[in-house]
Write a protein that holds these residues in place. Sequence first.
Motif, PDB file in Angstrom:
ATOM      1  N   UNK A  34       0.785  -1.180   0.201  1.00 36.52           N
ATOM      2  CA  UNK A  34      -0.151   0.054   0.179  1.00 36.52           C
ATOM      3  C   UNK A  34       0.974   1.201  -0.090  1.00 36.52           C
ATOM      4  N   UNK A  35       1.861   1.301   0.858  1.00 38.08           N
ATOM      5  CA  UNK A  35       3.024   2.496   0.754  1.00 38.08           C
ATOM      6  C   UNK A  35       3.598   2.826  -0.447  1.00 38.08           C
ATOM      7  N   UNK A  87      -4.513  16.162  -6.687  1.00 43.08           N
ATOM      8  CA  UNK A  87      -5.950  15.930  -6.101  1.00 43.08           C
ATOM      9  C   UNK A  87      -6.752  14.679  -7.044  1.00 43.08           C
ATOM     10  N   UNK A  88      -6.736  15.095  -8.413  1.00 44.22           N
ATOM     11  CA  UNK A  88      -7.446  14.292  -9.130  1.00 44.22           C
ATOM     12  C   UNK A  88      -6.890  12.736  -9.300  1.00 44.22           C
ATOM     13  N   UNK A  89      -5.848  12.454  -9.077  1.00 42.08           N
ATOM     14  CA  UNK A  89      -5.092  11.386  -8.948  1.00 42.08           C
ATOM     15  C   UNK A  89      -5.696  10.679  -7.737  1.00 42.08           C
ATOM     16  N   UNK A  90      -5.564  11.246  -6.611  1.00 41.05           N
ATOM     17  CA  UNK A  90      -6.302  10.929  -5.304  1.00 41.05           C
ATOM     18  C   UNK A  90      -7.469  10.235  -5.340  1.00 41.05           C
ATOM     19  N   UNK A  91      -8.475  10.983  -5.833  1.00 41.39           N
ATOM     20  CA  UNK A  91      -9.928  10.655  -5.896  1.00 41.39           C
ATOM     21  C   UNK A  91      -9.894   9.353  -7.058  1.00 41.39           C
ATOM     22  N   UNK A 121      -5.483  -0.298   3.631  1.00 45.40           N
ATOM     23  CA  UNK A 121      -4.315   0.802   4.004  1.00 45.40           C
ATOM     24  C   UNK A 121      -3.924   1.782   2.720  1.00 45.40           C
ATOM     25  N   UNK A 122      -4.168   1.149   1.502  1.00 45.92           N
ATOM     26  CA  UNK A 122      -3.869   2.081   0.393  1.00 45.92           C
ATOM     27  C   UNK A 122      -5.046   3.165   0.423  1.00 45.92           C
ATOM     28  N   UNK A 123      -6.238   2.916   0.754  1.00 41.12           N
ATOM     29  CA  UNK A 123      -7.117   4.223   0.861  1.00 41.12           C
ATOM     30  C   UNK A 123      -6.671   5.405   1.800  1.00 41.12           C
ATOM     31  N   UNK A 124      -6.297   4.781   3.106  1.00 37.67           N
ATOM     32  CA  UNK A 124      -5.726   5.686   4.067  1.00 37.67           C
ATOM     33  C   UNK A 124      -4.349   6.370   3.716  1.00 37.67           C
ATOM     34  N   UNK A 125      -3.669   5.760   3.188  1.00 38.47           N
ATOM     35  CA  UNK A 125      -2.329   6.339   2.665  1.00 38.47           C
ATOM     36  C   UNK A 125      -2.279   7.479   1.485  1.00 38.47           C
ATOM     37  N   UNK A 126      -2.867   7.044   0.458  1.00 38.62           N
ATOM     38  CA  UNK A 126      -2.874   7.728  -0.900  1.00 38.62           C
ATOM     39  C   UNK A 126      -3.056   9.265  -0.842  1.00 38.62           C
ATOM     40  N   UNK A 127      -3.925   9.896  -0.040  1.00 38.21           N
ATOM     41  CA  UNK A 127      -3.858  11.341  -0.001  1.00 38.21           C
ATOM     42  C   UNK A 127      -2.506  11.965   0.510  1.00 38.21           C
ATOM     43  N   UNK A 178      -2.415  -0.430  10.583  1.00 41.63           N
ATOM     44  CA  UNK A 178      -3.230   0.620  10.572  1.00 41.63           C
ATOM     45  C   UNK A 178      -2.901   2.009  10.890  1.00 41.63           C
ATOM     46  N   UNK A 179      -2.017   1.798  12.249  1.00 40.21           N
ATOM     47  CA  UNK A 179      -1.530   3.163  12.732  1.00 40.21           C
ATOM     48  C   UNK A 179      -0.680   3.520  12.057  1.00 40.21           C
ATOM     49  N   UNK A 180       0.281   2.844  11.400  1.00 40.89           N
ATOM     50  CA  UNK A 180       1.234   3.336  10.501  1.00 40.89           C
ATOM     51  C   UNK A 180       0.844   3.948   9.047  1.00 40.89           C
ATOM     52  N   UNK A 181      -0.350   3.638   8.967  1.00 37.59           N
ATOM     53  CA  UNK A 181      -1.033   4.022   7.394  1.00 37.59           C
ATOM     54  C   UNK A 181      -1.336   5.530   7.867  1.00 37.59           C
TER      55      UNK A 181
END
Length: 496
Positions: A34-35, A87-91, A121-127, A178-181
Motif C-alpha cells: 500500500x505504501x 488531487x485528481x489522482x487521489x480521487x 491501507x492504500x485508501x488511508x495512505x494515498x492522500x 493501521x496505525x502506520x497508515x
Amino acid sequence: SFYTLLSRILGFVRDILIARFLGSTLTADAFFVAWRIPNFFRRVLAEGAYSAALIPVFSGVVIDSKDDHEAADFVENTMSLLLFVTVCLTIIFFFGMPYIIQILAPGFSENAEAFDLAVHFGKIIFPYLIFISLVAHFASINNVHGKFVAGAFAPALLNISLILSLFVLTPYFSTAGHALSYGVLLGGVLQFLYLYKAVLQFYRPRIRLPQFNEKIKKFFRLFFPGVIGSGIIQLNIVIGTIIASFLPIGAISHIYYADRLNQLPLAIFGIAMGIVLLPSLSKAIKKNNQEEIDKTQNRSLEFCLLISLPSAAGLYILSYPIINILFERGAFLFEDTYYTGKVLSLFALGLPAYILIKVLVTCFFAREDTKTPLYISIVSVVVNIILSLLLIGTMREMGIALATAISAWVNTILLFLILRMKNNLILDYQVVNNTVKIILSTAVMIVGCYFLNQKIFANIQDLNLLQKIVSLLLVIICCKIIFLGMIFMLKVLTIQ
C-alpha cells in the motif's frame, strides 16, 4: 548530507520498530504494498521528473528575470498545476484501489485477508501524495536559491510521525499496520507545513487558475519525457513487488528491509549530490562556462566512487550481522534475517551504479535533455524483468535483488557511453587516476573486512546484543581506517 543522515537515522529507528511490531508478516506485506503506491508517484511526479524539469527552467527564470514577479508567477503556476493533478489522482485511486492492488500484488488475489488489508491501507495512505508533491515543489524552489536544508530535513518529520504512531495509535487499532497508515498521512501534512514556511522567505505562493505561458510550455516539454523516464526507473521496484507477491509471505518485507539499508549511502550521498549538482550545473551550462562544467562533473563522479565502492563492499560482506543486529527481535525471526541478509548483499552489488546514475542523469537534465535517460531506462527495465523472471525460480527474492543490481549497471554504462559520445562528459587525468586508486583501496579493505567478518561473526548467535553492536562498530571502524589509510597513502585525498 547531515540533515539527510539525521532523517535516515530516524528512518532506521522507524524500520527497527516496524520490524519489531510487524516483522515479515501478512500485515507487513500488505502495508509495504500500500505504501509503495503513493511513493511510486511521489518519486515519479515530484522528486524525479518534476524537479528535473522545474529546476533548469526555474534557474533560467531567476537568472533572466529583472524582478521577482516573473519568478513568483512561475512558482504559483506550477504549484497550482501540481495540486490539481495530485488531487485528481487521489480521487481516482481512492475509488479504484482494489484494482490497483490486483495489478501491484497479483499474488494477493489468492489471499483475501492480505488483499483486503492492502486495499484498506492504500485508501488511508494515498492522500499523502498531495502533501508530499507540494513538499518536493517547495524544496526545488529552495534548492534553486541555494537553500538545501529544509528539503533534506523534511523526511525526518515523516519518520518521527511513523515512530510516534506505532506507540501512540497502535493500541487504538486492530493492527500496527493501521496505525502506520495514519502515521504516513500525518507525516505528509507535517512536511508540507514545514516546507511551506521555508519557501515564504522567497515567495508567498497562492492557489490560482494556471496560465499556459511560454515558460510553462517549456517546463512541460521537459516534464513529460522525464515523467516516463522516472516512472520506468521506479517501475523496477514495482516489478520486484509484483513478482515477489507470488513468493511465500514475507518476501516483499525482506526486499523492503534490505532495500532500506541499501538506500542509506544512496540517500546521504547520491541523492544529495544530485540535488546540489543540478542547480549548479544548470547555471554553469546557462553561462556556457566549460571549465566549471567539466570540473563539477568530474569531481562529482570521483566523490561518488570514493563513497559508493567501500559502502557496497561493506554491505555485501557484513549483510548478515547488520540485519541480525538491526532487525532480529519481536516478530522478525532468524529465517527473516537469513533471507533479508542475502537480498541486501545482492542489492549492494548495484549500489555504486545507483549512485553514479544520480550524477550521470543530472548531466542530461542540466542540459534540458530528459529524453535520453528515458530511452536508456526502458532498456534497463526490460533487462530487469527478463532477469527477474529467469532467476526467481532458483533464487526466490534474491533473484529480484540480483536482477535489479545488474539492470542498474546496464543503465549506468549506457548513460556514461552516450555522454562521452556527445562530448558532454570529458574525463580529466585526475578522475581516471583516482578511480584506479579508489578501486585498489577498496580491494585492500575487502580483504580486511572479509577476514574480520569470518573471525568475529562466525558464531554470532552466541553473542549478546551489546557484544554484537560493539563488534560491528569495531569492524566498520577498522575497515574505514584501512580504506582511508590507503586513500591518503595513494594521495587520492590529502590533508590540504
